[in-house]
Design an enzyme around this catalytic site. Structure first.
Site, PDB file in Angstrom:
ATOM      1  N   HIS A  66      -2.272   8.103   6.205  1.00  0.00           N
ATOM      2  CA  HIS A  66      -2.584   6.845   5.530  1.00  0.00           C
ATOM      3  C   HIS A  66      -3.982   6.403   5.935  1.00  0.00           C
ATOM      4  CE1 HIS A  66      -1.808   3.161   3.411  1.00  0.00           C
ATOM      5  NE2 HIS A  66      -1.922   2.421   4.500  1.00  0.00           N
TER       6      HIS A  66
ATOM      7  N   CYS B 233       0.796  -1.220   0.000  1.00  0.00           N
ATOM      8  CA  CYS B 233       0.000   0.000   0.000  1.00  0.00           C
ATOM      9  C   CYS B 233       0.834   1.277   0.000  1.00  0.00           C
ATOM     10  CB  CYS B 233      -0.945  -0.005   1.196  1.00  0.00           C
ATOM     11  SG  CYS B 233      -1.937  -1.511   1.298  1.00  0.00           S
TER      12      CYS B 233
ATOM     13  N   HIS C 236      -9.751   2.287  -0.010  1.00  0.00           N
ATOM     14  CA  HIS C 236      -8.310   2.028   0.005  1.00  0.00           C
ATOM     15  C   HIS C 236      -7.908   1.370  -1.314  1.00  0.00           C
ATOM     16  CE1 HIS C 236      -4.328   1.288   1.058  1.00  0.00           C
ATOM     17  NE2 HIS C 236      -4.446   0.419   2.042  1.00  0.00           N
TER      18      HIS C 236
ATOM     19  N   LYS D 231      -9.628   8.288   2.810  1.00  0.00           N
ATOM     20  CA  LYS D 231     -10.131   6.950   2.493  1.00  0.00           C
ATOM     21  C   LYS D 231     -11.595   6.741   2.857  1.00  0.00           C
ATOM     22  CE  LYS D 231      -5.748   4.401   2.363  1.00  0.00           C
ATOM     23  NZ  LYS D 231      -4.765   5.466   2.609  1.00  0.00           N
TER      24      LYS D 231
ATOM     25  N   GLU E 282      -0.576   4.858  13.602  1.00  0.00           N
ATOM     26  CA  GLU E 282      -0.238   6.089  12.888  1.00  0.00           C
ATOM     27  C   GLU E 282      -0.486   7.314  13.763  1.00  0.00           C
ATOM     28  OE1 GLU E 282      -0.830   8.371   8.613  1.00  0.00           O
ATOM     29  OE2 GLU E 282      -2.231   6.759   9.144  1.00  0.00           O
TER      30      GLU E 282
ATOM     31  N   PHE F 151       1.618  -3.405   3.994  1.00  0.00           N
ATOM     32  CA  PHE F 151       1.868  -4.714   4.581  1.00  0.00           C
ATOM     33  C   PHE F 151       3.360  -5.048   4.451  1.00  0.00           C
ATOM     34  CE2 PHE F 151      -2.471  -7.120   4.287  1.00  0.00           C
ATOM     35  CZ  PHE F 151      -2.987  -6.280   5.251  1.00  0.00           C
TER      36      PHE F 151
END
Length: 420
Positions: A315, A175, A350, A345, A326, A408
């Site tokens: 993010h 991502c 996403h 998002k 985060e 990831f």
């Protein structure tokens, strides 16, 4: 940054995307492109009508997976935007392509580069070919199956269409891929390998297998009865992200090259950093140490202090673990509630490898429009997230914006854009 182009569920033009972000309109809808029975999740953020006729002939389109078609459309629009903003460039339309022409203001083909971020490759082609029943256990791949599913297919398509003969690279960091592609493009400019780079991310992974796989790793929201309320970054009641598709590309040039052709400059990419968590296959470290280290490195690269950042584009996936990690990282760098934070998002979903590139465009739009869009579906801020999450449109003072992307495997990327 002299050009930008997008293909998102919230719009096919930066202005359309911006209006959707300001309105906080979620684009999540029930999936109609395939049967979702038994998949556990029945909704996503999909582009309803992808018309490539202004960019590709039917034969050309048939040789590209959906991910490469999305990328080519967005990249071509970004190049057209860069040409349109030039006092000396040729003002061709979005679908013309550079072909054997002079590109952007006479940039030689060997001095042009392309860097794409793609995480899951040509999933539509792969599943159609490998799940076909003609050869049990082997699928029924077509003669172009391999070049259509390879992760470099988008970079190849853009390079062929626009006669880019310099570096052509594909970045695959889950991502964070789109943000890493933009950052690595800046490195090509800094080291003198190119004068102009088309860089961004693309993903077209809303397929039965990918949807089921993300569901089984417990990453997706399960709000099947209320998909528009499903993506809830930093909200107390979030339960996972909403899978999306899309693409966004930027045109980056070194400053001398842009000034020489009297280009319109949207922003300057002043900071870039990349770090690894080295922690877990899917989960971030609870304290967000790797993300904080990445933000600090990007600030150092830009020569900025935390107090100079006007806004953080997070993010912010809407997953329980990611948002808290985060938030702790942002708080560690900027102080508790020390900087306005938003995640787009809730509107776009996403889009995996495309997410960081779409968010880079959103960050630049925020900076230039002097406004911070809301974090959609934020009803109750999670008390574990000690950050100033923007819930309504808020004016933004002039200043740089920071955009985070995490993937990831512990891949982190931070970009900083400053006004020109």
């Amino acid at each position: 940054m002299t050009g930008m182009g997008v293909r998102t569920t919230a719009g096919a033009h930066p202005k359309e995307l911006w209006n959707a972000l300001l309105a906080g309109r979620s684009t999540a809808r029930p999936i109609t492109s395939f049967d979702t029975e038994g998949l556990g999740v029945r909704f996503a953020c999909q582009i309803a009508d992808l018309d490539t006729s202004a960019y590709l002939t039917p034969k050309q389109a048939s040789r590209l997976d959906r991910v490469a078609r999305l990328a080519l459309c967005a990249a071509t629009d970004a190049l057209a935007d860069a040409r349109a903003g030039s006092g000396s460039g040729s003002g061709s339309g979005a679908g013309d392509g550079d072909g054997d022409g002079d590109g952007v203001a006479g940039t030689p083909p060997e001095r042009r580069a392309v860097v794409t971020g793609v995480a899951l490759g040509g999933r539509t082609t792969d599943e159609a070919g490998m799940l076909a029943g003609r050869y049990p256990g082997r699928g029924n791949p077509g003669p172009l199956h391999v070049p259509m599913i390879m992760h470099n297919s988008a970079a190849a398509a853009i390079g062929i269409h626009h006669r880019i003969q310099g570096p052509s690279l594909s970045v695959e960091t889950a991502c964070a891929s789109g943000a890493h592609a933009i950052g690595e493009a800046a490195r090509l400019l800094r080291d003198g390998s190119a004068d102009l780079v088309v860089a961004g991310g693309a993903e077209a992974c809303v397929t039965p297998t990918v949807l089921l796989a993300f569901h089984r790793c417990q990453a997706l929201s399960l709000r099947n009865d209320d998909p528009e309320r499903a993506s809830r970054p930093f909200d107390r009641d979030r339960d996972g992200f909403v899978l999306a598709e899309g693409a966004a590309f930027l045109v980056l040039e070194n400053l001398e090259h842009a000034l020489r052709r009297d280009a319109r400059i949207h922003a300057e990419l002043t900071g870039y950093a990349t770090t690894s968590d080295a922690h877990h296959l899917t989960a971030p470290p609870p304290d967000g140490e790797g993300a904080a280290r990445c933000m600090r490195a990007a600030l150092a690269d830009a020569g900025l202090s935390p107090v100079e950042i006007a806004h953080v584009n997070a993010h912010g996936t809407g997953t329980p673990l990611n948002d808290v990690a985060e938030a702790r990282a942002i708080s560690a760098v900027f102080g508790p509630a020390g900087v306005p934070v938003t995640s787009i998002k809730g509107v776009t979903g996403h889009a995996i490898a495309a997410a960081g590139a779409i968010e880079a465009v959103a960050a630049v739009l925020s900076m230039n429009e002097r406004a911070i869009p809301p974090t959609a579906n934020l009803d109750h801020l999670d008390p574990a997230c000690d950050v100033d999450v923007v819930g309504r449109v808020r004016p933004m003072p002039p200043g740089p914006v920071l955009s985070n992307s995490f993937g990831f495997g512990g891949h982190n990327a931070t970009l900083i854009f400053s006004p020109h």
